[in-house]
Design a protein around this motif. Structure first.
Motif, short mmCIF file in Angstrom:
data_model
loop_
_atom_site.label_atom_id
_atom_site.label_comp_id
_atom_site.label_asym_id
_atom_site.label_seq_id
_atom_site.Cartn_x
_atom_site.Cartn_y
_atom_site.Cartn_z
N LEU A 180 10.34 26.34 59.12
CA LEU A 180 8.93 26.48 59.54
C LEU A 180 8.23 27.52 58.67
O LEU A 180 8.63 28.68 58.65
CB LEU A 180 8.88 26.88 61.01
N GLY A 181 7.18 27.12 57.95
CA GLY A 181 6.52 28.03 57.03
C GLY A 181 7.42 28.26 55.83
O GLY A 181 7.71 29.40 55.44
N ALA A 182 7.84 27.16 55.22
CA ALA A 182 8.93 27.20 54.23
C ALA A 182 8.56 27.96 52.96
O ALA A 182 9.43 28.53 52.30
CB ALA A 182 9.34 25.77 53.87
N GLY A 183 7.28 27.96 52.57
CA GLY A 183 6.87 28.68 51.36
C GLY A 183 7.63 28.17 50.14
O GLY A 183 7.60 26.97 49.85
N VAL A 225 8.40 22.61 56.38
CA VAL A 225 7.07 22.47 56.98
C VAL A 225 6.20 23.62 56.50
O VAL A 225 6.62 24.78 56.55
CB VAL A 225 7.17 22.52 58.53
N ASP A 226 5.00 23.32 56.03
CA ASP A 226 4.10 24.40 55.62
C ASP A 226 2.66 23.91 55.58
O ASP A 226 2.39 22.76 55.25
CB ASP A 226 4.48 24.95 54.24
N ILE A 227 1.75 24.81 55.90
CA ILE A 227 0.32 24.49 55.84
C ILE A 227 -0.15 24.36 54.39
O ILE A 227 -1.11 23.65 54.10
CB ILE A 227 -0.49 25.59 56.60
N SER A 228 0.53 25.05 53.49
CA SER A 228 0.13 25.10 52.08
C SER A 228 0.84 23.94 51.36
O SER A 228 1.87 24.12 50.71
CB SER A 228 0.52 26.47 51.51
N ALA A 229 0.25 22.74 51.50
CA ALA A 229 0.99 21.52 51.17
C ALA A 229 1.26 21.35 49.67
O ALA A 229 2.33 20.89 49.28
CB ALA A 229 0.25 20.31 51.72
N GLY A 269 3.31 18.73 55.44
CA GLY A 269 2.13 19.59 55.38
C GLY A 269 1.51 19.63 56.76
O GLY A 269 0.92 18.64 57.19
N LEU A 270 1.67 20.72 57.45
CA LEU A 270 1.29 20.76 58.88
C LEU A 270 0.86 22.17 59.27
O LEU A 270 1.49 23.15 58.87
CB LEU A 270 2.51 20.33 59.71
N ASP A 271 -0.19 22.26 60.05
CA ASP A 271 -0.61 23.54 60.64
C ASP A 271 -0.04 23.61 62.06
O ASP A 271 -0.47 22.88 62.94
CB ASP A 271 -2.15 23.59 60.67
N PHE A 272 0.96 24.49 62.25
CA PHE A 272 1.59 24.54 63.58
C PHE A 272 1.08 25.71 64.42
O PHE A 272 1.70 26.07 65.41
CB PHE A 272 3.12 24.55 63.47
N SER A 273 -0.05 26.31 64.03
CA SER A 273 -0.49 27.50 64.76
C SER A 273 -0.93 27.18 66.19
O SER A 273 -0.75 28.00 67.09
CB SER A 273 -1.62 28.22 64.02
N GLN A 274 -1.48 26.01 66.41
CA GLN A 274 -1.93 25.64 67.76
C GLN A 274 -0.86 24.84 68.50
O GLN A 274 -0.61 25.08 69.68
CB GLN A 274 -3.23 24.82 67.69
N TYR A 303 13.02 29.94 61.24
CA TYR A 303 11.69 30.55 61.16
C TYR A 303 11.88 32.00 60.67
O TYR A 303 11.90 32.95 61.46
CB TYR A 303 11.03 30.50 62.54
N PRO A 304 12.02 32.15 59.35
CA PRO A 304 12.37 33.47 58.81
C PRO A 304 11.12 34.30 58.48
O PRO A 304 9.98 33.90 58.77
CB PRO A 304 13.10 33.09 57.52
N GLY A 305 11.36 35.45 57.88
CA GLY A 305 10.26 36.25 57.32
C GLY A 305 9.43 36.99 58.34
O GLY A 305 8.40 37.56 58.00
N SER A 306 9.84 36.95 59.61
CA SER A 306 9.06 37.57 60.69
C SER A 306 7.66 37.00 60.78
O SER A 306 6.73 37.69 61.19
CB SER A 306 9.01 39.10 60.53
N SER A 307 7.51 35.72 60.42
CA SER A 307 6.20 35.08 60.60
C SER A 307 5.82 35.02 62.07
O SER A 307 4.64 34.95 62.40
CB SER A 307 6.22 33.66 60.02
N ILE A 308 6.82 35.08 62.97
CA ILE A 308 6.53 35.09 64.41
C ILE A 308 5.63 36.29 64.74
O ILE A 308 4.87 36.26 65.71
CB ILE A 308 7.85 35.14 65.23
C1 SAM Z 1 5.03 35.09 55.40
S1 SAM Z 1 5.17 33.54 54.57
C2 SAM Z 1 6.91 33.22 54.73
C3 SAM Z 1 7.44 32.29 53.69
C4 SAM Z 1 8.96 32.10 53.72
N1 SAM Z 1 9.38 31.37 54.91
C5 SAM Z 1 9.63 33.45 53.71
O1 SAM Z 1 10.16 33.85 54.75
O2 SAM Z 1 9.61 34.10 52.65
C6 SAM Z 1 4.48 32.45 55.76
C7 SAM Z 1 4.58 30.97 55.39
O3 SAM Z 1 4.13 30.19 56.50
C8 SAM Z 1 3.11 29.30 56.09
N2 SAM Z 1 2.15 29.21 57.20
C9 SAM Z 1 1.32 30.18 57.64
N3 SAM Z 1 0.61 29.74 58.71
C10 SAM Z 1 1.04 28.47 58.94
C11 SAM Z 1 0.67 27.48 59.90
N4 SAM Z 1 -0.25 27.74 60.84
N5 SAM Z 1 1.28 26.28 59.88
C12 SAM Z 1 2.23 26.01 58.92
N6 SAM Z 1 2.61 26.91 57.96
C13 SAM Z 1 2.02 28.13 57.98
C14 SAM Z 1 2.50 29.91 54.85
O4 SAM Z 1 1.90 28.96 54.01
C15 SAM Z 1 3.70 30.61 54.21
O5 SAM Z 1 4.40 29.75 53.36
#
Ligand code: SAM
Length: 331
Positions: free
Chosen positions: A100-103, A123-127, A150-155, A172-177
């Protein structure tokens, strides 16, 4: 959220599998524009951090991970390097790994062999960036079944049927949570649990630590994080037809200790008026636009959050300084 019907084949290279790329809209321009303009018009202008990631933003984030001050990526990587065999033992063979948010997909790629991954779903918003990353990865792992979404999973985190049946390991790495407030994080984790389909979640979480370390990580002296934040204005100009001039805005990052989070803002250097078709917003000198939260957790609080979301059999691993944690949790 509408869905484009076609699975689009990414550009091919002879002798190598080509990753499929599905674009799930995120492409209703009117809805995106309405969301952005509502955020701009709010008393404290606020734009979701997901808009930090256009193609350039994704590249800038990748550069941030190489900065000496940005400890999360290398700390998390060190935990994986040390604990991978234990994680593999806990999780068992992974049929489907959903990133999730693969980058740039680099973190997941380091798991393929140890986890005996059969199918990788990124999965990533930045397709467009995701497509490039996956094509590159497929060259290195020609036999692995790969799917990009290519998906926005924020909602809503709802994965398409193409991900396949059976249990999944969500990564779901990187502390994106941390981009979610605790309540939003709980709602997201509940959806993530449903999408595990009996499988597990592997999630990286940044931990509470002294302010100077945190603030340096989000405001590096080279100015890469500033460029990442200010690039959002160029993205907004394209998406919402605004006329932001980036030279008039500076990057600000600070610890909000009460909320246990780093906040990123863009601050107007002088009074300015931002205009778009049908509207405008005046910003006073020094007025800020809120662009990102990055919540920092205590291990025990995050464990409680996972349990409240319905996960069980929790395990976690940290680094020697306890700066970062990786949790495994079963759905
Ligand atoms: C902080 S980066 C982390 C990238 C990678 N997973 C890492 O840990 O290095 C956040 C990633 O999540 C994606 N992202 C952010 N908001 C998102 C959303 N609402 N839906 C899907 N992807 C999203 C960004 O495009 C980015 O690639």
């Amino acid at each position: 959220m509408g869905e484009l019907p076609a699975a689009v084949r990414a550009g091919g290279h002879s002798g190598v599998n080509t990753p499929r790329l599905l674009q799930i809209a995120h492409d209703d321009p009117a809805a995106i524009r309405a969301e952005l303009l509502a955020g701009l018009a709010a008393p404290t202008a606020t734009i979701s951090p997901k808009y930090l990631y256009d193609a350039l933003g994704s590249r800038l984030f990748s550069a941030i991970t190489e900065l000496p001050e940005y400890y999360p990526t290398r700390t998390e990587a060190a935990i994986f390097a040390t604990e991978l065999p234990h994680m593999a033992e806990v999780l068992g063979p992974v049929a489907t790994l959903v990133d999730l948010g693969a980058g740039n997909c680099e973190k997941a790629a380091r798991l393929f062999s140890a986890f005996r991954v059969q199918r990788y779903v990124a999965v990533d918003i930045s397709a467009s960036y995701l497509r490039e990353s996956l094509e590159f990865l497929q060259q290195k792992h020609p036999a692995l079944d790969m799917l990009g979404i290519g998906l926005d999973f924020s909602q809503h985190l709802t994965l398409p049927a193409e991900v396949g049946d059976g249990p999944r390991t969500l990564f779901y790495p990187g502390s994106s949570i941390g981009n979610f407030t605790p309540n939003e994080a709980l709602a997201f984790l509940r959806q993530a649990r449903a999408e595990c389909r009996g499988g597990a979640l592997l999630i990286g979480v940044d931990l509470v630590k002294p302010a100077d370390i945190l603030e340096a990580a989000y405001d590096d002296p080279l100015g890469v994080t500033a460029a990442f934040n200010r690039n959002m204005l160029l993205h907004l100009n394209r998406l919402a037809g605004t006329d932001f001039r980036i030279a008039e805005w500076r990057h600000v990052a600070f610890l909000n200790a009460t909320e246990s989070r780093i906040e990123m803002h863009l601050e107007a250097l002088r009074e300015s008026v931002v205009q778009w078709s049908g509207g405008k917003r005046r910003f006073a000198a020094g007025e800020r636009m809120h662009t990102e939260n990055s919540c920092k957790w205590r291990v025990e609080d995050f464990a409680t959050l996972l349990e409240r979301a319905g996960f069980s059999r929790l395990r976690h691993w940290t680094d020697a300084r306890a700066w970062f944690a990786v949790f495994a949790a079963f759905s």
